[in-house]
Design a protein around this motif. Structure first.
Motif, PDB file in Angstrom:
ATOM      1  N   SER A  52       0.820  -1.212   0.000  1.00  0.00           N
ATOM      2  CA  SER A  52       0.000   0.000   0.000  1.00  0.00           C
ATOM      3  C   SER A  52       0.850   1.257   0.000  1.00  0.00           C
ATOM      4  CB  SER A  52      -0.925   0.010   1.229  1.00  0.00           C
ATOM      5  OG  SER A  52      -1.825  -1.067   1.194  1.00  0.00           O
ATOM      6  N   SER A  53       2.117   1.113   0.385  1.00  0.00           N
ATOM      7  CA  SER A  53       2.994   2.281   0.500  1.00  0.00           C
ATOM      8  C   SER A  53       3.806   2.551  -0.764  1.00  0.00           C
ATOM      9  CB  SER A  53       3.959   2.087   1.675  1.00  0.00           C
ATOM     10  OG  SER A  53       4.900   1.057   1.398  1.00  0.00           O
ATOM     11  N   VAL A  54       3.816   1.614  -1.713  1.00  0.00           N
ATOM     12  CA  VAL A  54       4.658   1.789  -2.899  1.00  0.00           C
ATOM     13  C   VAL A  54       4.011   2.766  -3.879  1.00  0.00           C
ATOM     14  CG1 VAL A  54       5.612  -0.531  -2.639  1.00  0.00           C
ATOM     15  CG2 VAL A  54       3.648  -0.174  -4.155  1.00  0.00           C
ATOM     16  N   ASP A  55       4.811   3.267  -4.821  1.00  0.00           N
ATOM     17  CA  ASP A  55       4.309   4.214  -5.817  1.00  0.00           C
ATOM     18  C   ASP A  55       3.500   3.524  -6.907  1.00  0.00           C
ATOM     19  OD1 ASP A  55       5.510   6.551  -4.668  1.00  0.00           O
ATOM     20  OD2 ASP A  55       7.438   5.779  -5.375  1.00  0.00           O
ATOM     21  N   PHE A  56       3.952   2.346  -7.311  1.00  0.00           N
ATOM     22  CA  PHE A  56       3.227   1.575  -8.325  1.00  0.00           C
ATOM     23  C   PHE A  56       3.640   0.114  -8.201  1.00  0.00           C
ATOM     24  CE2 PHE A  56       7.057   3.297 -10.262  1.00  0.00           C
ATOM     25  CZ  PHE A  56       7.647   2.179 -10.843  1.00  0.00           C
ATOM     26  N   ASP A 101      -6.103   2.058  -5.307  1.00  0.00           N
ATOM     27  CA  ASP A 101      -5.578   3.391  -5.615  1.00  0.00           C
ATOM     28  C   ASP A 101      -4.173   3.363  -6.195  1.00  0.00           C
ATOM     29  OD1 ASP A 101      -4.455   2.490  -3.247  1.00  0.00           O
ATOM     30  OD2 ASP A 101      -4.280   4.502  -2.386  1.00  0.00           O
ATOM     31  N   LYS A 102      -3.656   2.179  -6.514  1.00  0.00           N
ATOM     32  CA  LYS A 102      -2.301   2.070  -7.046  1.00  0.00           C
ATOM     33  C   LYS A 102      -2.309   1.798  -8.545  1.00  0.00           C
ATOM     34  CE  LYS A 102      -0.345   2.724  -3.123  1.00  0.00           C
ATOM     35  NZ  LYS A 102       0.395   3.974  -2.868  1.00  0.00           N
ATOM     36  N   LYS A 103      -1.336   2.356  -9.239  1.00  0.00           N
ATOM     37  CA  LYS A 103      -1.115   2.056 -10.642  1.00  0.00           C
ATOM     38  C   LYS A 103      -0.474   0.671 -10.740  1.00  0.00           C
ATOM     39  CE  LYS A 103      -0.328   2.704 -15.092  1.00  0.00           C
ATOM     40  NZ  LYS A 103      -1.408   2.718 -16.094  1.00  0.00           N
TER      41      LYS A 103
END
Length: 233
Positions: free
Chosen positions: A20-24, A42-44
């Motif tokens: 959940s904390s990563v950018d993609f 909500d993540k790419k």
């Protein structure tokens, strides 16, 4: 996809917090993309396709992959050992339809007494270049692995123009071997395809040529780099 749910509860929560904390997120297959998009909405999420570094392939094997002598090939390679992770027993049973020697690599999940299974010939532990050289001798490949992973066996077989039977949940399998890819667990269709490969030389050569072309069209290092940088952008 769901291997992390074998962890204890605390580690499962830690895993969820981490992704959940990563950018993609980059994953192996289209089916994985759908999973992670639903897991972390909500993540790419994008597919980072599997890749073979062809420089590591012995020169004679590279030449043979471009000018295949089908008559010189024999035997069937199954992609993994006799455990649930690899689905080795499913692959072994389907490969018996060919009436050829059946080979298997030695992997980390090799089970006790596996080498005593009649009709199964184990290759020793080896590096990837040695594996490719051994695989290049085969006429057929079967890899009915239900774990959605990188799909490198199907990819390696396609590069070598070897028809490979497998599940269509793996992108490398479905793209490179479209006539030999089936819904997970459809052993009836897998067996039927094995019989057709054995008895219909025209179908065999069509599947071999299709696999090689689809590898070249979709999975070379050049194509990988183009898609990788598109994802990063």
């Amino acid at each position: 996809q769901t291997y992390w749910q074998n962890y204890n509860l605390n580690d499962q929560i830690t895993y969820l917090n981490f992704i959940s904390s990563v950018d993609f997120i980059l994953c192996h297959n289209e089916i994985d993309k759908k999973y992670f998009r639903g897991l972390i909405p909500d993540k790419k999420v994008s597919v980072l396709q599997s890749l073979m570094i062809e420089d590591a392939i012995p020169l004679d094997v590279r030449k043979a992959s471009q000018n295949v002598n089908f008559a010189a090939r024999s035997g069937c390679m199954i992609g993994g050992n006799m455990c649930e992770w690899y689905g080795g027993m499913d692959s072994f049973l389907v490969s018996q339809e060919f009436g050829e020697k059946i080979y298997i690599p030695s992997m980390g999940r090799k089970v006790e007494d596996e080498e005593n299974l009649e009709g199964l010939h184990h290759l020793p532990y080896m590096n990837w270049s040695q594996w490719i050289a051994e695989l290049s001798k085969m006429k057929y490949a079967v890899h009915l692995m239900r774990t959605y992973a990188a799909g490198t066996v199907a990819l390696n077989a396609a590069y070598l123009s070897i028809p490979c039977i497998g599940w269509n949940s793996l992108d490398t399998q479905a793209i490179c071997h479209p006539n030999l890819s089936f819904d997970e667990g459809d052993m009836v269709s897998a067996r039927k395809a094995a019989k057709e490969l054995k008895n219909n030389q025209q179908f065999y050569e069509h599947c071999a040529a299709t696999a090689y072309k689809n590898y070249q069209d979709n999975f070379t290092e050049k194509i990988f780099l183009e898609r990788f940088f598109d994802n990063i952008k």
